[in-house]
Design a protein around this motif. Sequence first.
Motif, PDB file in Angstrom:
ATOM      1  N   MET A 209      -7.073  10.454 -16.239  1.00  0.00           N
ATOM      2  CA  MET A 209      -7.881  10.085 -15.071  1.00  0.00           C
ATOM      3  C   MET A 209      -8.605   8.778 -15.298  1.00  0.00           C
ATOM      4  N   ALA A 210      -9.214   8.614 -16.472  1.00  0.00           N
ATOM      5  CA  ALA A 210      -9.935   7.368 -16.757  1.00  0.00           C
ATOM      6  C   ALA A 210      -8.981   6.188 -16.835  1.00  0.00           C
ATOM      7  N   ASP A 211      -7.815   6.386 -17.447  1.00  0.00           N
ATOM      8  CA  ASP A 211      -6.859   5.295 -17.574  1.00  0.00           C
ATOM      9  C   ASP A 211      -6.288   4.897 -16.218  1.00  0.00           C
ATOM     10  N   SER A 212      -6.150   5.856 -15.288  1.00  0.00           N
ATOM     11  CA  SER A 212      -5.619   5.537 -13.959  1.00  0.00           C
ATOM     12  C   SER A 212      -6.528   4.585 -13.203  1.00  0.00           C
ATOM     13  N   LEU A 213      -7.821   4.622 -13.486  1.00  0.00           N
ATOM     14  CA  LEU A 213      -8.741   3.710 -12.811  1.00  0.00           C
ATOM     15  C   LEU A 213      -8.456   2.257 -13.171  1.00  0.00           C
ATOM     16  N   ASN A 214      -7.841   2.022 -14.335  1.00  0.00           N
ATOM     17  CA  ASN A 214      -7.474   0.655 -14.712  1.00  0.00           C
ATOM     18  C   ASN A 214      -6.324   0.121 -13.874  1.00  0.00           C
ATOM     19  N   HIS A 215      -5.500   1.001 -13.340  1.00  0.00           N
ATOM     20  CA  HIS A 215      -4.314   0.585 -12.586  1.00  0.00           C
ATOM     21  C   HIS A 215      -4.550   0.600 -11.076  1.00  0.00           C
ATOM     22  N   LEU A 216      -5.747   0.968 -10.649  1.00  0.00           N
ATOM     23  CA  LEU A 216      -6.063   1.012  -9.218  1.00  0.00           C
ATOM     24  C   LEU A 216      -6.479  -0.371  -8.742  1.00  0.00           C
ATOM     25  N   VAL A 217      -5.910  -0.815  -7.617  1.00  0.00           N
ATOM     26  CA  VAL A 217      -6.197  -2.138  -7.056  1.00  0.00           C
ATOM     27  C   VAL A 217      -6.725  -1.961  -5.639  1.00  0.00           C
ATOM     28  N   PHE A 218      -7.847  -2.609  -5.337  1.00  0.00           N
ATOM     29  CA  PHE A 218      -8.406  -2.613  -3.985  1.00  0.00           C
ATOM     30  C   PHE A 218      -7.828  -3.807  -3.221  1.00  0.00           C
ATOM     31  N   THR A 219      -7.382  -3.552  -1.997  1.00  0.00           N
ATOM     32  CA  THR A 219      -6.667  -4.576  -1.227  1.00  0.00           C
ATOM     33  C   THR A 219      -7.476  -5.106  -0.044  1.00  0.00           C
ATOM     34  N   MET A 220      -8.788  -4.851   0.030  1.00  0.00           N
ATOM     35  CA  MET A 220      -9.580  -5.323   1.148  1.00  0.00           C
ATOM     36  C   MET A 220      -9.511  -6.852   1.219  1.00  0.00           C
ATOM     37  N   PRO A 221      -9.400  -7.464   2.413  1.00  0.00           N
ATOM     38  CA  PRO A 221      -9.489  -6.856   3.750  1.00  0.00           C
ATOM     39  C   PRO A 221      -8.152  -6.358   4.306  1.00  0.00           C
ATOM     40  N   PHE A 222      -7.104  -6.346   3.496  1.00  0.00           N
ATOM     41  CA  PHE A 222      -5.806  -5.874   3.942  1.00  0.00           C
ATOM     42  C   PHE A 222      -5.672  -4.375   3.673  1.00  0.00           C
ATOM     43  N   LEU A 223      -4.726  -3.768   4.360  1.00  0.00           N
ATOM     44  CA  LEU A 223      -4.322  -2.412   4.033  1.00  0.00           C
ATOM     45  C   LEU A 223      -3.259  -2.478   2.937  1.00  0.00           C
ATOM     46  N   PRO A 224      -3.182  -1.471   2.073  1.00  0.00           N
ATOM     47  CA  PRO A 224      -2.182  -1.516   0.995  1.00  0.00           C
ATOM     48  C   PRO A 224      -0.752  -1.690   1.493  1.00  0.00           C
ATOM     49  N   SER A 225      -0.432  -1.128   2.657  1.00  0.00           N
ATOM     50  CA  SER A 225       0.935  -1.233   3.170  1.00  0.00           C
ATOM     51  C   SER A 225       1.290  -2.640   3.632  1.00  0.00           C
ATOM     52  N   GLU A 226       0.330  -3.555   3.706  1.00  0.00           N
ATOM     53  CA  GLU A 226       0.600  -4.927   4.120  1.00  0.00           C
ATOM     54  C   GLU A 226       1.092  -5.799   2.971  1.00  0.00           C
ATOM     55  N   GLY A 227       1.115  -5.275   1.759  1.00  0.00           N
ATOM     56  CA  GLY A 227       1.572  -6.050   0.621  1.00  0.00           C
ATOM     57  C   GLY A 227       3.070  -6.298   0.661  1.00  0.00           C
ATOM     58  N   LEU A 247      -2.975 -12.691   8.701  1.00  0.00           N
ATOM     59  CA  LEU A 247      -4.111 -12.033   9.332  1.00  0.00           C
ATOM     60  C   LEU A 247      -4.108 -10.545   8.991  1.00  0.00           C
ATOM     61  N   PRO A 248      -5.200 -10.021   8.419  1.00  0.00           N
ATOM     62  CA  PRO A 248      -5.244  -8.570   8.145  1.00  0.00           C
ATOM     63  C   PRO A 248      -5.138  -7.758   9.427  1.00  0.00           C
ATOM     64  N   TYR A 249      -4.473  -6.634   9.324  1.00  0.00           N
ATOM     65  CA  TYR A 249      -4.246  -5.794  10.497  1.00  0.00           C
ATOM     66  C   TYR A 249      -5.564  -5.297  11.091  1.00  0.00           C
ATOM     67  N   LEU A 250      -6.525  -4.960  10.252  1.00  0.00           N
ATOM     68  CA  LEU A 250      -7.793  -4.421  10.755  1.00  0.00           C
ATOM     69  C   LEU A 250      -8.583  -5.475  11.518  1.00  0.00           C
ATOM     70  N   TRP A 251      -8.350  -6.751  11.260  1.00  0.00           N
ATOM     71  CA  TRP A 251      -9.023  -7.798  12.032  1.00  0.00           C
ATOM     72  C   TRP A 251      -8.413  -7.958  13.421  1.00  0.00           C
ATOM     73  N   TYR A 252      -7.250  -7.361  13.608  1.00  0.00           N
ATOM     74  CA  TYR A 252      -6.634  -7.353  14.932  1.00  0.00           C
ATOM     75  C   TYR A 252      -6.964  -6.068  15.694  1.00  0.00           C
ATOM     76  N   SER A 253      -6.938  -4.944  14.996  1.00  0.00           N
ATOM     77  CA  SER A 253      -7.187  -3.662  15.663  1.00  0.00           C
ATOM     78  C   SER A 253      -8.674  -3.347  15.805  1.00  0.00           C
ATOM     79  N   HIS A 254      -9.531  -3.975  14.993  1.00  0.00           N
ATOM     80  CA  HIS A 254     -10.971  -3.767  15.042  1.00  0.00           C
ATOM     81  C   HIS A 254     -11.667  -5.127  15.062  1.00  0.00           C
ATOM     82  N   PRO A 255     -12.905  -5.182  15.547  1.00  0.00           N
ATOM     83  CA  PRO A 255     -13.620  -6.466  15.537  1.00  0.00           C
ATOM     84  C   PRO A 255     -13.827  -6.983  14.118  1.00  0.00           C
ATOM     85  N   ILE A 256     -13.703  -8.287  13.965  1.00  0.00           N
ATOM     86  CA  ILE A 256     -13.975  -8.912  12.673  1.00  0.00           C
ATOM     87  C   ILE A 256     -15.473  -8.780  12.388  1.00  0.00           C
TER      88      ILE A 256
END
Length: 354
Positions: A209-227, A247-256
Amino acid sequence: MTLANRILDLKYAIVGGLSSLMEFIASKAFDYPNNLGMPITSFSDDERAIWDYVSQLPKHLTIMPPPAAPINFNQAIFGNFPVMLTIKRTFFEHSKDGFYNFYVPNYNNIFFLPDWVSQLIQVNFDVHIDTTPLEIIRQGLFLGIVSFMFLMEFRMKMYWFLTINPYTRPWVYFISLTDWLYDVVSGFTPVFLGLDLTPTVLLGVLGKMADSLNHLVFTMPFLPSEGEPGKMLIDGEMKDVILFRYLPYLWYSHPIPDKLREFWYTERPEIYEFMKKSYGHLDIEFLPNRILKEMYEQQQDHKVLVDNIDNLKNLSTNLICEISSHSTTYFHVFNDKQINLNDFFDVVTDKFIT
């Protein structure tokens, strides 16, 4: 023949005997080699291509538990905080892709948050480009898990010393901190040769569990599926990366976020101009809320002024019509009075003459 050769021949004999025994059991009990076992799952060409692509990717190598790496005297005496070996995001600006593009090295053990979790965090907790709050939470979880692992190791080591009674103070406090997890897991772990494997299983699960945190990547402001998987020349070497751009998808579907739009408008007008030029045809608002409020108030004032002018025109027209109507009436009345007065003077003059 030397003793080493005799031992080697004995090993070959044992391995050959076990091989023959297993082949005999398989042929008699399972009709080997005619019975090939369970059918192999068939994959489509696309699935096979993805599998081959992922399998050739490198691994993100980490060490668990983190090695001790003191950098000063105090850390050498009391120990240092465990260091995470996370996957870094590299932001870059491009004339066509925009200003908020980034890439991460692609590994076969990298993973991301689910799309719905990433969207929930961005929309409801206002975490967009700056992921510092998430990094702090991840670091806290990592330190908590690693510290708990050290407590469990200390608990195990206490049983090596027969002179220590772990159920006396202060040792009982360390027992109490880990007992709750032992009680939960002990019924699910086996006992091998009289040895309880609960500590080993727990340390393995917590370490994973602790080692998995090293491999986790945050993709904000994009969604992971946009990679988008791709290749980039980094330090003179072609490497596999995952690109997040445009352009991130959330900036289109929601207000920036308003803070971001305010930053563009006041401090980085080139970003505002790029967004307006590139994505102005979309129904997206790039101006900050205060500017939109001012524009709305000006429109309202202009509307009120136009309405007042229209009312004034209507009032003037009505007033002129009323004056014209009354003037005609007054003229007729005055004309009638004048005729009557002339008739009166004519009658009076006739009487005086006669």
